[in-house]
Design an enzyme around this catalytic site. Structure first.
Site, mmCIF file in Angstrom:
data_model
loop_
_atom_site.group_PDB
_atom_site.id
_atom_site.type_symbol
_atom_site.label_atom_id
_atom_site.label_comp_id
_atom_site.label_asym_id
_atom_site.label_seq_id
_atom_site.Cartn_x
_atom_site.Cartn_y
_atom_site.Cartn_z
ATOM 1 N N LYS A 8 4.767 59.933 -24.174
ATOM 2 C CA LYS A 8 4.840 61.342 -23.732
ATOM 3 C C LYS A 8 3.590 61.981 -23.695
ATOM 4 C CE LYS A 8 6.411 63.435 -28.207
ATOM 5 N NZ LYS A 8 7.241 63.589 -29.004
ATOM 6 N N ARG A 103 14.100 70.006 -37.616
ATOM 7 C CA ARG A 103 13.762 70.107 -36.103
ATOM 8 C C ARG A 103 15.396 69.662 -35.749
ATOM 9 N NH1 ARG A 103 9.495 67.651 -32.121
ATOM 10 N NH2 ARG A 103 10.873 65.612 -32.039
#
Ligand SMILES: *Cc1c(COP(=O)(O)O)cnc(C)c1O
Length: 326
Positions: A8, A103
């Site tokens: 990514k 998260r």
């Protein structure tokens, strides 16, 4: 320990994915389906792992493009199951566990409820569990946290009489843990981006010995080079980014402007290779350099050493030409 290299940061660069695909890897990991789509279209014949939990609106493409995805919501899992049935597939899922970084992931006490629900979804396979640390809050993947994840894997297997293929301990921040541990327990998988691409350890932000640290570099061109007073003149209000600049008067200064800006790069993640050059400031599309120790002329190229966070934006920017040198 199986590895899923993470592309990514390179915006799913096909060239880089091709290099990674030559190794004995578990899969290629990316957080964007568009990147996975591009890599598949380019003929990269590997398993693909979607790292960011799918949006509900992309459940169908998740099934058609990714073999395995990281998840933490029942509604999303149900949508994945629906499309997986429609395409007559079995989609693998990793249930993400929240272990302190706050998260993604479900709280540990919620895990039984989630496992029970996933096992009801006939077109999904619970491939394993995983956790992600050191992202939002810099929480370290310590031996204790990894042992906790291992114990959870044993508990799930014992309670539901199943086998988890993957116990995914984390990302590049797990490097120190891995180096120091004699027994990784049940942890048998890591998802690694930064450390492969930059040879750096996110916990210390330093380079790891034996790794290459300059596989990526940035070159920007000088579009103006003039001698100007360093002190702004006039009434000072907000700058282009909503800050009120405080500028030290350094007298007359040779200043160069480079044709690159915040739209292309996070300037906090790049450093001129030449120690005589210093970044003064960056707006959307200009970078101003103090070149008083080294005169630059229009057309000169300034080269930068990069941090992972600088590369993120560079690779996404269409204004930046990418050149691959083997
Ligand atoms: C980005 C990401 C990774 C890779 O992180 P690095 O620090 O680059 O190794 C791994 N897992 C998840 C869930 C991610 O979002």
């Amino acid at each position: 320990m199986r590895v899923t290299p993470v592309t990514k940061g390179t915006c799913g660069s096909v060239e880089i994915a091709r290099l990674l695909a030559d190794f004995d890897i578990h899969s290629i990991g990316d957080s964007h389906l568009q990147n996975i789509d591009r890599m598949k279209q380019a003929g990269i014949d590997k398993k693909f792992m979607l790292l960011r939990a799918p949006m509900l609106s992309e459940a169908e493409q998740t099934i058609t493009l990714a073999d395995i995805s990281l998840n933490s919501e029942i509604s999303t899992l149900k949508a994945l199951n629906k499309y997986s049935a429609r395409y007559d597939r079995i989609h693998e899922v990793v249930l993400m566990i929240e272990m302190g970084d706050r998260r993604e992931g479900v709280l540990q006490e919620m895990v039984p409820d989630y496992v029970k629900e996933i096992l009801k979804l006939r077109h999904l396979k619970l491939a394993g569990i995983g956790t992600n640390l050191t992202c939002l809050n810099g929480v370290k993947p310590t031996a204790e946290k990894m042992a906790e994840l291992s114990a959870l894997a044993d508990e799930i297997e014992g309670t539901y009489n199943l086998k988890l293929d993957i116990v995914s301990g984390g990302n590049s921040a797990n490097y120190q843990w891995l180096q120091a541990c004699n027994d990784p327990g049940r942890i048998n998988h890591l998802r690694i981006g930064e450390t492969i691409l930059f040879g750096s350890d996110p916990l210390t932000q330093a380079g790891i010995d034996g790794f290459e640290h300059d596989a990526f570099s940035l070159q920007a061109q000088v579009i103006e080079s003039q001698c100007k007073p360093s002190k702004p003149s006039g009434e000072i209000a907000f700058d282009a980014f909503g800050e009120v600049p405080q500028v030290k008067d350094e007298g007359l200064m040779n200043r160069a402007i480079l044709a690159i800006g915040q739209q292309d790069v996070d300037p906090s993640g790049c450093r001129p290779l030449d120690p005589d050059l210093r970044i003064i400031g960056t707006t959307s599309d200009h970078m101003v350099i103090d070149s008083s120790k080294k005169k630059l002329k229009v057309g000169d190229i300034v080269e930068f050493q990069l941090h992972y966070r600088a590369m993120l934006r560079l690779m996404v920017s269409d204004y930046v030409t990418k050149e691959y040198i083997k």
